[in-house]
Design an enzyme around this catalytic site. Sequence first.
Site, PDB file in Angstrom:
ATOM      1  N   CYS A  22       0.829  -1.209   0.000  1.00 53.15           N
ATOM      2  CA  CYS A  22       0.000   0.000   0.000  1.00 53.15           C
ATOM      3  C   CYS A  22       0.867   1.265   0.000  1.00 53.15           C
ATOM      4  O   CYS A  22       1.971   1.274   0.527  1.00 53.15           O
ATOM      5  CB  CYS A  22      -0.861   0.054   1.249  1.00 53.15           C
ATOM      6  SG  CYS A  22      -1.857  -1.406   1.490  1.00 53.15           S
ATOM      7  N   ARG A  59       4.740   0.664  -6.121  1.00 53.38           N
ATOM      8  CA  ARG A  59       4.733  -0.173  -4.923  1.00 53.38           C
ATOM      9  C   ARG A  59       3.795  -1.372  -5.077  1.00 53.38           C
ATOM     10  O   ARG A  59       3.882  -2.326  -4.318  1.00 53.38           O
ATOM     11  CB  ARG A  59       4.308   0.663  -3.706  1.00 53.38           C
ATOM     12  CG  ARG A  59       5.302   1.750  -3.348  1.00 53.38           C
ATOM     13  CD  ARG A  59       4.731   2.661  -2.294  1.00 53.38           C
ATOM     14  NE  ARG A  59       4.525   1.977  -1.027  1.00 53.38           N
ATOM     15  CZ  ARG A  59       5.453   1.832  -0.090  1.00 53.38           C
ATOM     16  NH1 ARG A  59       6.635   2.332  -0.270  1.00 53.38           N
ATOM     17  NH2 ARG A  59       5.191   1.205   1.040  1.00 53.38           N
ATOM     18  N   TRP A  69      -2.939  -2.616  -1.578  1.00 54.74           N
ATOM     19  CA  TRP A  69      -2.459  -3.933  -2.004  1.00 54.74           C
ATOM     20  C   TRP A  69      -3.073  -4.879  -0.987  1.00 54.74           C
ATOM     21  O   TRP A  69      -2.662  -4.909   0.184  1.00 54.74           O
ATOM     22  CB  TRP A  69      -0.942  -3.940  -1.937  1.00 54.74           C
ATOM     23  CG  TRP A  69      -0.260  -5.080  -2.621  1.00 54.74           C
ATOM     24  CD1 TRP A  69       0.087  -5.161  -3.936  1.00 54.74           C
ATOM     25  CD2 TRP A  69       0.188  -6.297  -2.022  1.00 54.74           C
ATOM     26  NE1 TRP A  69       0.714  -6.354  -4.184  1.00 54.74           N
ATOM     27  CE2 TRP A  69       0.792  -7.076  -3.040  1.00 54.74           C
ATOM     28  CE3 TRP A  69       0.134  -6.830  -0.732  1.00 54.74           C
ATOM     29  CZ2 TRP A  69       1.343  -8.338  -2.799  1.00 54.74           C
ATOM     30  CZ3 TRP A  69       0.674  -8.079  -0.499  1.00 54.74           C
ATOM     31  CH2 TRP A  69       1.271  -8.816  -1.532  1.00 54.74           C
ATOM     32  N   ASN A 110      -1.226   1.840   5.915  1.00 52.60           N
ATOM     33  CA  ASN A 110      -0.370   0.855   5.261  1.00 52.60           C
ATOM     34  C   ASN A 110       0.188  -0.014   6.378  1.00 52.60           C
ATOM     35  O   ASN A 110       0.720   0.496   7.349  1.00 52.60           O
ATOM     36  CB  ASN A 110       0.752   1.583   4.508  1.00 52.60           C
ATOM     37  CG  ASN A 110       1.837   0.640   4.029  1.00 52.60           C
ATOM     38  OD1 ASN A 110       1.615  -0.553   3.878  1.00 52.60           O
ATOM     39  ND2 ASN A 110       3.012   1.188   3.791  1.00 52.60           N
ATOM     40  N   GLY A 111       0.045  -1.336   6.253  1.00 59.08           N
ATOM     41  CA  GLY A 111       0.559  -2.224   7.290  1.00 59.08           C
ATOM     42  C   GLY A 111      -0.437  -3.314   7.616  1.00 59.08           C
ATOM     43  O   GLY A 111      -1.386  -3.540   6.863  1.00 59.08           O
ATOM     44  N   GLU A 127      19.521 -14.334 -10.326  1.00 57.81           N
ATOM     45  CA  GLU A 127      18.972 -13.006 -10.580  1.00 57.81           C
ATOM     46  C   GLU A 127      18.401 -12.904 -11.999  1.00 57.81           C
ATOM     47  O   GLU A 127      17.348 -12.319 -12.220  1.00 57.81           O
ATOM     48  CB  GLU A 127      20.052 -11.936 -10.319  1.00 57.81           C
ATOM     49  CG  GLU A 127      19.638 -10.504 -10.584  1.00 57.81           C
ATOM     50  CD  GLU A 127      18.454 -10.018  -9.760  1.00 57.81           C
ATOM     51  OE1 GLU A 127      17.997 -10.719  -8.846  1.00 57.81           O
ATOM     52  OE2 GLU A 127      17.952  -8.914 -10.066  1.00 57.81           O
ATOM     53  N   LYS A 181      14.553 -11.952 -12.921  1.00 57.10           N
ATOM     54  CA  LYS A 181      14.190 -10.843 -13.823  1.00 57.10           C
ATOM     55  C   LYS A 181      13.215 -11.339 -14.884  1.00 57.10           C
ATOM     56  O   LYS A 181      12.266 -10.665 -15.238  1.00 57.10           O
ATOM     57  CB  LYS A 181      15.424 -10.259 -14.537  1.00 57.10           C
ATOM     58  CG  LYS A 181      16.350  -9.396 -13.723  1.00 57.10           C
ATOM     59  CD  LYS A 181      15.793  -8.084 -13.274  1.00 57.10           C
ATOM     60  CE  LYS A 181      15.079  -8.072 -11.998  1.00 57.10           C
ATOM     61  NZ  LYS A 181      15.425  -8.099 -10.729  1.00 57.10           N
ATOM     62  N   GLU A 222       9.605 -12.541 -13.195  1.00 54.08           N
ATOM     63  CA  GLU A 222       8.766 -11.554 -12.507  1.00 54.08           C
ATOM     64  C   GLU A 222       8.078 -10.572 -13.456  1.00 54.08           C
ATOM     65  O   GLU A 222       7.003 -10.079 -13.151  1.00 54.08           O
ATOM     66  CB  GLU A 222       9.532 -10.819 -11.406  1.00 54.08           C
ATOM     67  CG  GLU A 222      10.635  -9.893 -11.858  1.00 54.08           C
ATOM     68  CD  GLU A 222      11.376  -9.243 -10.684  1.00 54.08           C
ATOM     69  OE1 GLU A 222      10.829  -9.145  -9.582  1.00 54.08           O
ATOM     70  OE2 GLU A 222      12.530  -8.823 -10.903  1.00 54.08           O
ATOM     71  N   HIS A 278      20.451 -34.240 -11.145  1.00 53.83           N
ATOM     72  CA  HIS A 278      19.680 -34.732 -10.001  1.00 53.83           C
ATOM     73  C   HIS A 278      18.199 -34.381 -10.136  1.00 53.83           C
ATOM     74  O   HIS A 278      17.513 -34.229  -9.120  1.00 53.83           O
ATOM     75  CB  HIS A 278      20.278 -34.184  -8.703  1.00 53.83           C
ATOM     76  CG  HIS A 278      21.696 -34.606  -8.510  1.00 53.83           C
ATOM     77  ND1 HIS A 278      22.059 -35.903  -8.208  1.00 53.83           N
ATOM     78  CD2 HIS A 278      22.863 -33.923  -8.645  1.00 53.83           C
ATOM     79  CE1 HIS A 278      23.381 -36.000  -8.137  1.00 53.83           C
ATOM     80  NE2 HIS A 278      23.884 -34.792  -8.406  1.00 53.83           N
ATOM     81  N   LYS A 302       6.908  -3.368  -4.923  1.00 57.42           N
ATOM     82  CA  LYS A 302       8.301  -2.920  -4.883  1.00 57.42           C
ATOM     83  C   LYS A 302       8.872  -3.060  -3.472  1.00 57.42           C
ATOM     84  O   LYS A 302      10.011  -3.428  -3.277  1.00 57.42           O
ATOM     85  CB  LYS A 302       8.368  -1.458  -5.325  1.00 57.42           C
ATOM     86  CG  LYS A 302       9.755  -0.864  -5.334  1.00 57.42           C
ATOM     87  CD  LYS A 302      10.528  -1.344  -6.518  1.00 57.42           C
ATOM     88  CE  LYS A 302      11.949  -0.831  -6.539  1.00 57.42           C
ATOM     89  NZ  LYS A 302      12.788  -1.680  -7.407  1.00 57.42           N
TER      90      LYS A 302
HETATM   91  C1  G6P Z   1      10.452  -7.079  -3.648  1.00 51.87           C
HETATM   92  C2  G6P Z   1      10.980  -6.393  -4.891  1.00 51.87           C
HETATM   93  C3  G6P Z   1      12.350  -6.962  -5.260  1.00 51.87           C
HETATM   94  C4  G6P Z   1      13.309  -6.833  -4.091  1.00 51.87           C
HETATM   95  C5  G6P Z   1      12.730  -7.471  -2.821  1.00 51.87           C
HETATM   96  C6  G6P Z   1      13.546  -7.084  -1.605  1.00 51.87           C
HETATM   97  O1  G6P Z   1      10.150  -8.405  -3.928  1.00 51.87           O
HETATM   98  O2  G6P Z   1      10.093  -6.572  -5.963  1.00 51.87           O
HETATM   99  O3  G6P Z   1      12.873  -6.246  -6.364  1.00 51.87           O
HETATM  100  O4  G6P Z   1      14.513  -7.428  -4.413  1.00 51.87           O
HETATM  101  O5  G6P Z   1      11.397  -7.011  -2.582  1.00 51.87           O
HETATM  102  O6  G6P Z   1      13.376  -5.700  -1.412  1.00 51.87           O
HETATM  103  P1  G6P Z   1      14.423  -4.742  -0.724  1.00 51.87           P
HETATM  104  O7  G6P Z   1      13.782  -3.401  -0.783  1.00 51.87           O
HETATM  105  O8  G6P Z   1      14.579  -5.245   0.682  1.00 51.87           O
HETATM  106  O9  G6P Z   1      15.682  -4.832  -1.489  1.00 51.87           O
END
Ligand code: G6P
Length: 623
Positions: free
Chosen positions: A2, A27, A76, A102-103, A496, A500, A503, A519, A618
């Site tokens: 949120c 976000r 959210w 938010n929370g 990573e 990418k 997601e 395996h 985010k």
């Molecule tokens: C979310 C974001 C990712 C990020 C992760 C950790 O899943 O979409 O891009 O790597 O959170 O977030 P932080 O702000 O702790 O790096």
Amino acid sequence: MCGIVGYVGKNQAAPILLEGLEKLEYRGYDSAGIAVRNGEDDTVIVKAMGRLKKLANKTDQGKAVKGTCGIGHTRWATHGEPSELNAHPHCSDDMNVVGVHNGIIENFQELRQKLAHHDYHFYSDTDTEVAIKLIDYYYKKYAGTPVDAINHALVRIRGSYALAVMFKEYPGEIYVARKDNPMILGKSDAGVFLGSDVPAILKYTRRVYYIGNMELGRLTSEGITFYNLDGDEIKKEETEIEWDAESADKCGYAHFMMKEIHEQPKAITETMKQYFDGSKVDFSTLEKNGAIEEAGGEKINAVLKGLERIYIVACGSAYHAGVVGKNVIEGMTDVPVEVDLASEFRYCDPKLMKNSIVVVISQSGETADSLAAMRLAHDRGIPTLAIVNVFGSTIAREADYVMYTCAGPEIAVATTKAYSAQLITLYLLAIKIGELTGTLDDDRIKELMTALEQIPNSIEKILDDKERIQWFAAKYASAQDVFFIGRGIDYAIGLEGSLKMKEISYIHSEAYAAGELKHGTISLIEKDTLVIGIMTQPDLFEKTRSNMVEVKSRGAYLFGLTTYGNYSVEDTVDFAVYVPRTLECFAASLAIIPLQLLGYYLAVAKGEDVDKPRNLAKSVTVE
Ligand code: G6P
């Protein structure tokens, strides 16, 4: 997660709120709403499901809602499905109290029952409606000030919150409180602003205040007054945000993600500049307990010198940066490194060694699990070092030591430049530990630093050739399953790269340590399954290449990612991508770039919402 915004001042609030919410779209959200007050008149609440555009249309871009004081929210869903009814703002039945949150309020069922005994009724499934009605309850019960009412409610609430609330009898005022959820307050000649994050208010002001955990604020067009939980006034320092407004704009790029991919050379240069004195890694600007240490980095240097173990804790891409970090630190020093997902670390009762440090990596500095993991380390008396991008975020403020990644605001949900800046920070940390513990001599440090300085330029070169990746992505946009394989640092890059891809393009992908293929995973290889082999590590090159041959003989289509010079890969793979040569310990910084581009172009080719992928947020501020 949120996002909340607020404004009180000389101008009409609704357009400012909508604009702020737009900046917080990254976000993640499923519905949105605003509440605006026009002097003594009743509050107008407008909500809409789906994209912000709908809310903007419903309010004629904000022009249809009059008033100079208001709050807004992007939701959210956590408690209660995404729906207009569950969207914020929420209000007490007589509209005495209206608020956004938010929370997560953990004991909301218990509080809801308590309020039901006092004749409160509930129209939504949200914990927020309970919080707002609890504030209303205490406001009426003790007939005190809004600050008293909020304080009474906060004592009863368990969980996390960033709350913004308006009271009918206090027009032109917004009350805010926070615990473990982000909130920033800003001031300009036009009024006072609040937001979950810097981009929400950056267009209007760079003069900001950070409100602490369990603290309250009263916002009027004149300014902000802060209070503690006893209701006593407290003083806060104004801080100047260094990010400029353009950094939160697309600047001609089709998506923030592409803009941020291109900002990586700058993010790396800026980050390096901060901790490099021209010949050595210099920690004298590293923060200790929120301030630059007077002793010029002596304290952190003493901690690093005596290290017997390092624990790296993070989530998502930051965790992947940590996996690279483990390889690099162990390659340059004799200190063993353990990397843990914060969500696991916090509940596994970790056995932390005495002479150790917990390194928490987080772009946002607000991720709930990472924050909890850091607090656990504090409780056990282990020093913490946070690698954080957002200045003044909760993790940055609570860590013993902070290294900032200077990537600027990152808007796209899929991180790119912050990840790259995290890698650089980890390299610098590795070099410093190597210097302090005597495993790196001056010549080697010089060689490492020279190689680091070349990375931004090498990334530019990779970006110059991005059309080749675009072409490949267009061809493979219909892929169903993609596998990434590699060993050591190459495996970490695969983790990573795979994230990418999945997601934002929604193509199922997995990263495997190449040696694990036999395996299980190899049974998934069919004709034309795309396998991306990462081969930047000279010692492991032949090993991974033979794994590639194994999957090719089972029908796989091979994408080989390696460094210039390893041309023998062309005999094996169907499509070869080369990155400039660098020291092998820094290869992740270059090899990740084509994989970021691949994820991006696949998402574009499939017509997906690149910057705001479905279901993702985010900044993950709840567990
Ligand atoms: C979310 C974001 C990712 C990020 C992760 C950790 O899943 O979409 O891009 O790597 O959170 O977030 P932080 O702000 O702790 O790096």
